[in-house]
Design a protein around this motif. Structure first.
Motif, PDB file in Angstrom:
ATOM      1  N   SER A 190       0.828  -1.201   0.000  1.00  0.00           N
ATOM      2  CA  SER A 190       0.000   0.000   0.000  1.00  0.00           C
ATOM      3  C   SER A 190       0.862   1.251   0.000  1.00  0.00           C
ATOM      4  N   ALA A 191       0.211   2.384  -0.289  1.00  0.00           N
ATOM      5  CA  ALA A 191       0.902   3.670  -0.276  1.00  0.00           C
ATOM      6  C   ALA A 191       1.213   4.068   1.162  1.00  0.00           C
ATOM      7  N   GLY A 192       2.123   5.020   1.311  1.00  0.00           N
ATOM      8  CA  GLY A 192       2.499   5.448   2.651  1.00  0.00           C
ATOM      9  C   GLY A 192       1.364   6.114   3.406  1.00  0.00           C
ATOM     10  N   LEU A 193       0.548   6.896   2.697  1.00  0.00           N
ATOM     11  CA  LEU A 193      -0.567   7.594   3.334  1.00  0.00           C
ATOM     12  C   LEU A 193      -1.789   6.686   3.283  1.00  0.00           C
ATOM     13  N   THR A 194      -1.917   5.831   4.286  1.00  0.00           N
ATOM     14  CA  THR A 194      -2.947   4.792   4.246  1.00  0.00           C
ATOM     15  C   THR A 194      -3.735   4.750   5.556  1.00  0.00           C
ATOM     16  N   VAL A 195      -5.055   4.682   5.409  1.00  0.00           N
ATOM     17  CA  VAL A 195      -5.949   4.476   6.542  1.00  0.00           C
ATOM     18  C   VAL A 195      -6.626   3.128   6.345  1.00  0.00           C
ATOM     19  N   MET A 196      -6.857   2.434   7.433  1.00  0.00           N
ATOM     20  CA  MET A 196      -7.404   1.086   7.367  1.00  0.00           C
ATOM     21  C   MET A 196      -8.510   0.934   8.403  1.00  0.00           C
ATOM     22  N   ALA A 197      -9.564   0.199   8.053  1.00  0.00           N
ATOM     23  CA  ALA A 197     -10.647  -0.097   8.992  1.00  0.00           C
ATOM     24  C   ALA A 197     -10.824  -1.606   9.065  1.00  0.00           C
ATOM     25  N   VAL A 198     -11.066  -2.116  10.286  1.00  0.00           N
ATOM     26  CA  VAL A 198     -11.257  -3.550  10.497  1.00  0.00           C
ATOM     27  C   VAL A 198     -12.583  -3.765  11.207  1.00  0.00           C
ATOM     28  N   TYR A 199     -13.417  -4.629  10.631  1.00  0.00           N
ATOM     29  CA  TYR A 199     -14.699  -4.982  11.240  1.00  0.00           C
ATOM     30  C   TYR A 199     -14.591  -6.388  11.810  1.00  0.00           C
ATOM     31  N   ASN A 200     -14.699  -6.479  13.156  1.00  0.00           N
ATOM     32  CA  ASN A 200     -14.590  -7.765  13.838  1.00  0.00           C
ATOM     33  C   ASN A 200     -15.956  -8.126  14.426  1.00  0.00           C
ATOM     34  N   ASP A 201     -16.659  -9.010  13.747  1.00  0.00           N
ATOM     35  CA  ASP A 201     -18.018  -9.382  14.145  1.00  0.00           C
ATOM     36  C   ASP A 201     -18.040 -10.199  15.433  1.00  0.00           C
TER      37      ASP A 201
END
Length: 396
Positions: A190-201
């Motif tokens: 991924s690029a350096g400027l990266t945001v990530m979201a994780v959905y843990n059910d």
């Protein structure tokens, strides 16, 4: 007096800054910030600086009256604003203008709410994020492009099916948003400027007090069992940023639970055996914890070199209890101590040491755990050795 405006610049594109920030920049004589942000204003006098000391130094040396310091994202969200404001206090007049955080921008782009989400920054800082993901349904990450590393660790703790969204170069023309299961991104670049979201059910199924014994990697090294461990952890009541000692850490089961309760603090696991230290390291890795510092050696030999503790658990002192008490009380006269004992002699030693050092013994309990095991068609009782738990601190 020189005037300074600390301005939140949003995720990056000029289109995302507020009208108030835009007006401040238009009126500024000098703009200070990171190269990525100041290069957007070639017609202005600009300086590259990102640390509070360097920014204040520029303001001191220049003769201009109006300054704008550009901060990425929002000024109140994982920002250098607080340190800069402290450095400016009493020297210059300053105002803080908010911006749109990249996380909030990203949440809108993927159509997911953030009011109940957890937030993690691994952008140039150390934070244990696995416990956060395990305990929360939605977690947003500020990353430094290490998406694959995060996904590999999530997969290692059984979250390969958790859903993720990845946002790169948010707000720019080359913005890219990807989504899928954790397992699909373990090799992702991924690029350096990266945001990530994780959905843990499955976040509701995880507990951080009284973790089953079977979850830990074990050997013949002694381990504080689940029922005793849960009682110890509840009595210690560590804060999120506590500095904690676990003396005689064994396999690290207590260290792990303490570290889960103090995600922004540090647990110093003191263990004299190499095998024990190895097990602590493996268990810390299994639970995704990087806030456990393993200290190999006898407590009396290493404890003086450790930072000031808020809480101390003594699970095994190796006959060095008196020195341990002397050391921790010199560092913090109001330290909170919880100890366990399996013999009457150790119990008496702990009580005597607390009384000798003017610590009020807040609580002494004995816990005797009996497990029921099935043998053929019968259910037999199998008793563990009774354990004393002693809690004390100096009353203020």
């Amino acid at each position: 007096m020189k005037r300074v405006i600390i301005a939140g610049m949003g995720p990056g594109s000029k289109s995302c800054i507020t009208e108030e920030v835009k007006a401040a920049i238009d009126n500024a004589e000098i703009i200070i910030g990171s190269k990525r942000l100041i290069e957007e204003y070639p017609d202005k006098k600009t300086f590259y600086a990102v640390t509070a000391d360097n920014i204040v130094s520029i303001i001191e040396q220049e003769e201009a009256q109006e300054y704008v310091v550009l901060m990425s994202g929002d000024t109140g969200f994982y920002s250098g604003t607080r340190k800069l404001a402290d450095a400016l206090e009493g020297k210059y007049e300053y105002r803080i203008l908010p911006g749109i955080s990249s996380v909030i921008y990203f949440a809108a782009r993927i159509g997911k709410p953030w009011e109940n989400a957890a937030f993690v920054s691994v952008h140039g800082k150390k934070q244990s994020y696995i416990p956060v993901v395990l305990q929360n349904e939605m977690t947003y990450f500020l990353t430094q492009g290490n998406v694959s590393q995060i996904c590999k660790q999530l997969q290692s703790v059984g979250l390969s099916k958790a859903h993720v969204w990845i946002g790169e170069n948010l707000s720019y023309e080359n913005e890219k948003i990807s989504s899928g299961e954790v397992s699909e991104f373990t090799e992702y670049e991924s690029a350096g400027l990266t945001v990530m979201a994780v959905y843990n059910d499955y976040s509701h199924t995880f507990t951080i007090t009284g973790i089953p014994d079977s979850y830990f990697i074990r050997s013949d090294v002694p381990m504080t069992k689940r029922e005793i461990r849960a009682s110890v952890i509840s009595r210690m009541a560590v804060r999120k940023n506590s500095c904690v000692y676990d003396i005689g850490a064994g396999t690290g089961s207590v260290s792990v639970e303490l570290a889960l309760h103090a995600p922004y603090g540090t647990v110093y696991a003191v263990e004299r055996t190499e095998e024990g230290c190895s097990l602590i390291a493996r268990n810390a890795e299994k639970f995704g914890l990087n806030n456990i510092e393993i200290i190999h050696g006898n407590a009396a030999d290493v404890i003086d070199n450790l930072p000031v503790p808020d809480e101390v658990f003594i699970g095994g002192s190796g006959g060095e209890s008196e020195y341990i008490f002397d050391s921790i009380l010199r560092k913090n006269p109001n330290v909170h101590v919880v100890a366990t004992a399996v013999t009457l002699e150790t119990l008496q030693d702990m009580i005597s040491l607390m009384e000798k050092n003017n610590m009020s013994v807040l609580d002494i309990v004995q816990i005797a755990v009996t497990q029921i095991k099935k043998t053929g068609r019968y259910h037999m009782m199998s008793a563990n050795n009774p354990v004393f738990i002693i809690e004390g601190r100096r009353m203020q």
